[in-house]
Design an enzyme around this catalytic site. Structure first.
Site, PDB file in Angstrom:
ATOM      1  N   PRO A 293       0.819  -1.213   0.000  1.00 55.41           N
ATOM      2  CA  PRO A 293       0.000   0.000   0.000  1.00 55.41           C
ATOM      3  C   PRO A 293       0.855   1.267   0.000  1.00 55.41           C
ATOM      4  O   PRO A 293       1.896   1.315   0.646  1.00 55.41           O
ATOM      5  CB  PRO A 293      -0.781  -0.107   1.315  1.00 55.41           C
ATOM      6  CG  PRO A 293       0.127  -0.881   2.217  1.00 55.41           C
ATOM      7  CD  PRO A 293       0.860  -1.858   1.330  1.00 55.41           C
ATOM      8  N   GLY A 294       0.439   2.250  -0.736  1.00 62.90           N
ATOM      9  CA  GLY A 294       1.090   3.558  -0.696  1.00 62.90           C
ATOM     10  C   GLY A 294       0.069   4.587  -0.261  1.00 62.90           C
ATOM     11  O   GLY A 294       0.062   5.059   0.868  1.00 62.90           O
ATOM     12  N   ARG A 295      -0.860   4.885  -1.179  1.00 62.75           N
ATOM     13  CA  ARG A 295      -1.842   5.955  -0.968  1.00 62.75           C
ATOM     14  C   ARG A 295      -2.564   5.876   0.378  1.00 62.75           C
ATOM     15  O   ARG A 295      -2.708   6.882   1.082  1.00 62.75           O
ATOM     16  CB  ARG A 295      -2.887   5.881  -2.095  1.00 62.75           C
ATOM     17  CG  ARG A 295      -3.924   6.982  -2.074  1.00 62.75           C
ATOM     18  CD  ARG A 295      -5.064   6.664  -3.054  1.00 62.75           C
ATOM     19  NE  ARG A 295      -4.583   6.235  -4.337  1.00 62.75           N
ATOM     20  CZ  ARG A 295      -4.264   7.053  -5.353  1.00 62.75           C
ATOM     21  NH1 ARG A 295      -4.438   8.354  -5.186  1.00 62.75           N
ATOM     22  NH2 ARG A 295      -3.821   6.583  -6.497  1.00 62.75           N
TER      23      ARG A 295
ATOM     24  N   CYS B  63       1.327  28.025 -16.711  1.00 65.15           N
ATOM     25  CA  CYS B  63       0.753  28.330 -18.019  1.00 65.15           C
ATOM     26  C   CYS B  63       0.309  27.065 -18.742  1.00 65.15           C
ATOM     27  O   CYS B  63       0.940  26.633 -19.727  1.00 65.15           O
ATOM     28  CB  CYS B  63       1.754  29.131 -18.848  1.00 65.15           C
ATOM     29  SG  CYS B  63       1.920  30.782 -18.198  1.00 65.15           S
TER      30      CYS B  63
ATOM     31  N   TYR C 159       1.177  10.847  -3.687  1.00 66.52           N
ATOM     32  CA  TYR C 159       1.358  11.265  -5.085  1.00 66.52           C
ATOM     33  C   TYR C 159       1.202  12.785  -5.221  1.00 66.52           C
ATOM     34  O   TYR C 159       0.669  13.279  -6.205  1.00 66.52           O
ATOM     35  CB  TYR C 159       0.391  10.495  -6.013  1.00 66.52           C
ATOM     36  CG  TYR C 159       0.540   9.009  -5.848  1.00 66.52           C
ATOM     37  CD1 TYR C 159       1.661   8.344  -6.320  1.00 66.52           C
ATOM     38  CD2 TYR C 159      -0.412   8.258  -5.159  1.00 66.52           C
ATOM     39  CE1 TYR C 159       1.831   6.988  -6.134  1.00 66.52           C
ATOM     40  CE2 TYR C 159      -0.253   6.889  -4.955  1.00 66.52           C
ATOM     41  CZ  TYR C 159       0.877   6.269  -5.450  1.00 66.52           C
ATOM     42  OH  TYR C 159       1.045   4.928  -5.259  1.00 66.52           O
TER      43      TYR C 159
HETATM   44  C1  LIG Z   1       3.691  -2.338  -8.098  1.00 72.91           C
HETATM   45  C2  LIG Z   1       2.950  -1.344  -7.275  1.00 72.91           C
HETATM   46  N1  LIG Z   1       2.782  -1.604  -5.965  1.00 72.91           N
HETATM   47  C3  LIG Z   1       2.140  -0.727  -5.166  1.00 72.91           C
HETATM   48  C4  LIG Z   1       1.618   0.455  -5.653  1.00 72.91           C
HETATM   49  C5  LIG Z   1       0.948   1.371  -4.695  1.00 72.91           C
HETATM   50  O1  LIG Z   1      -0.375   1.627  -5.014  1.00 72.91           O
HETATM   51  P1  LIG Z   1      -1.266   2.465  -4.005  1.00 72.91           P
HETATM   52  O2  LIG Z   1      -0.562   3.728  -3.707  1.00 72.91           O
HETATM   53  O3  LIG Z   1      -2.524   2.696  -4.748  1.00 72.91           O
HETATM   54  O4  LIG Z   1      -1.476   1.632  -2.792  1.00 72.91           O
HETATM   55  C6  LIG Z   1       1.753   0.748  -7.005  1.00 72.91           C
HETATM   56  C7  LIG Z   1       1.180   2.009  -7.523  1.00 72.91           C
HETATM   57  O5  LIG Z   1       0.973   2.291  -8.616  1.00 72.91           O
HETATM   58  C8  LIG Z   1       2.451  -0.172  -7.839  1.00 72.91           C
HETATM   59  O6  LIG Z   1       2.618   0.085  -9.134  1.00 72.91           O
END
Ligand SMILES: Cc1ncc(COP(=O)(O)O)c(C=O)c1O
Length: 426
Positions: free
Chosen positions: A282-284, A357, A384
């Site tokens: 997970p990132g987001r 711009c 992001y």
């Molecule tokens: C391989 C992979 N893992 C994890 C992520 C993280 O996704 P998210 O930020 O939606 O959890 C991404 C995001 O594009 C990804 O490409």
């Protein structure tokens, strides 16, 4: 985390945002402000969903690579999913052990592979191979270094997630992952090469998933595949189901991150791989809701429209698409609210735009009452946001401010306009 006091001042982790910009820190807008406490609490809640199952939360560094965030996540047991040598170095530098790092991405340079193979001495947990061709390149680099490379096969599960086309990655047309037809060759190479050890299988269907169906479909595909190749998978240490758990940008989000994890754990426990480690990336969802972009209002602009049409109104702010690209890149919408007064839903609506711009430098509409606010807050900008920022149009990069217990504990200063000028002059 994002609340307001009785007078309407935006509170972020207990800190009054407008007071931060009038205070002793010399902070100016545009700037990102993050809550480290909330980010850590988000990780803890996600990890609780594993219900005792062996797991690794490999935080997707691309969402936000700030050192204070990586250090806080590392202290609470997170690993990392990186997509470049730079991200690998920042994860290691923040204290994430190489044994907890996976490296994804369709095109890795030789020197990046070498770094992954040697980081910390024994190298990282796994290089995620996205093609048969890449497996060959990884084996060649490992041979040169006299090593055996731990690899996982990133499988393209052929699942089209219900999300923006630019962030759907698990379908047949996407450049990501090994297609079903190539899998036999990938298994043969990764289990037959003296320079590769197949340690994992992985998939990632896309980002900002607001319900679990596509994610679980891909997980089911991955588990079936593992079952079909069980004999070749003696050294299999983990199954990596990727990230993509969505957040609520204001329109709701049916599934919370722990819902994905609980359903996933139930699936794995019913499979022959119940004893293997479960990875998620997970990132987001760990950082998105726990960062805001603060901007000052430069001025309003209005234009009389044709007869009978309402006048057009723009609110010019000092943050632009170079600071937060998501609206221009994905048509994403973030809630934008006055910083020091209560939002008024019935107030006249303005198009909130930046100084860059490009017509796409447009954050969408939001209501603002007179007198117009001095500063605004763009919500849910922790993921992001800064990582996609640029100095396009000769602009500065925003500062980043990190809060803990409502107090500023770190500030990362963005590159200045002067640095941009001397860099361009060479
Ligand atoms: C391989 C992979 N893992 C994890 C992520 C993280 O996704 P998210 O930020 O939606 O959890 C991404 C995001 O594009 C990804 O490409």
């Amino acid at each position: 985390v994002f609340t307001r006091d009785a007078a309407g001042h935006a509170l972020f982790e207990g800190a009054r945002l407008d007071a931060l910009f009038a205070g002793a820190h010399g902070l100016t807008t545009p700037a990102y402000v993050y809550s480290l406490d909330a980010i850590v609490a988000e990780l803890d809640a996600l990890r609780a969903g594993f219900d005792g199952a062996a797991h690794l939360v490999a935080y997707a560094v691309k969402a936000n690579s700030a050192g204070p965030i990586l250090r806080a996540l590392a202290e609470h047991g997170a690993g990392a999913d990186v997509v470049s040598g730079g991200e690998l170095q920042v994860a290691l530098g923040a204290g994430i052990g190489p044994e907890s790092i996976v490296y994804s991405g369709v095109g890795k340079r030789d020197e990046e592979l070498d770094l992954a193979l040697t980081a910390g001495g024994p190298g990282i947990l796994s290089i995620q191979a996205e093609s048969v061709e890449e497996l060959g390149r990884i084996a060649e680099r490992a041979a040169r270094l006299g090593r055996r490379a731990p690899v996982s096969l990133r499988v393209n599960p052929g699942v089209l997630a219900d999300t923006h086309a630019h962030v759907a990655t698990g379908h047949d047309e996407a450049k990501f992952g090994i297609a079903a037809a190539e899998l036999p060759a990938a298994f043969a190479l990764s289990t037959g090469s003296p320079h590769l050890t197949l340690v994992g299988l992985a998939s990632h269907v896309g980002s900002q998933l607001t319900e679990t169906t596509a994610y679980l479909d891909a997980a089911t595909t991955l588990l079936r595949l593992a079952e079909a190749h069980q004999q070749a998978l003696g050294a299999l240490q983990f199954l990596d189901f990727g990230g993509g758990f969505g957040i609520d940008y204001g329109d709701g989000c049916a599934a919370c991150p722990a819902d994905f994890v609980r359903a996933l754990v139930a699936l794995v426990r019913r499979s022959p791989f119940a004893d293997r480690r479960i990875l998620v990336e997970p990132g987001r969802c760990l950082v998105g809701a726990h960062g805001v972009l603060c901007a000052s209002v430069l001025m309003a602009k209005s234009a009389r429209a044709a007869d009978g049409e309402p006048a057009r109104r723009w609110l010019m702010i000092d943050a632009g698409m170079n600071d937060l690209l998501r609206p221009a890149l994905y048509g994403a919408r973030h809630r934008i609210e006055p910083m020091a007064s209560q939002p008024q839903a019935e107030a006249p609506r303005y198009r909130v735009v930046g100084p860059v711009c490009e017509s796409s430098d447009d954050f969408g509409e939001a209501p603002f009452a007179e007198p117009l606010p001095r500063r605004v807050v763009i919500r849910d900008a922790g993921a992001y946001g800064f990582t996609m920022a640029s100095q396009y149009n000769g602009r500065a990069l925003p500062d980043e401010v990190f809060l803990r217990g409502g107090r500023v504990v770190a500030v990362l200063r963005g590159a200045t306009v002067d640095a941009w000028v001397s860099g361009r002059l060479g």
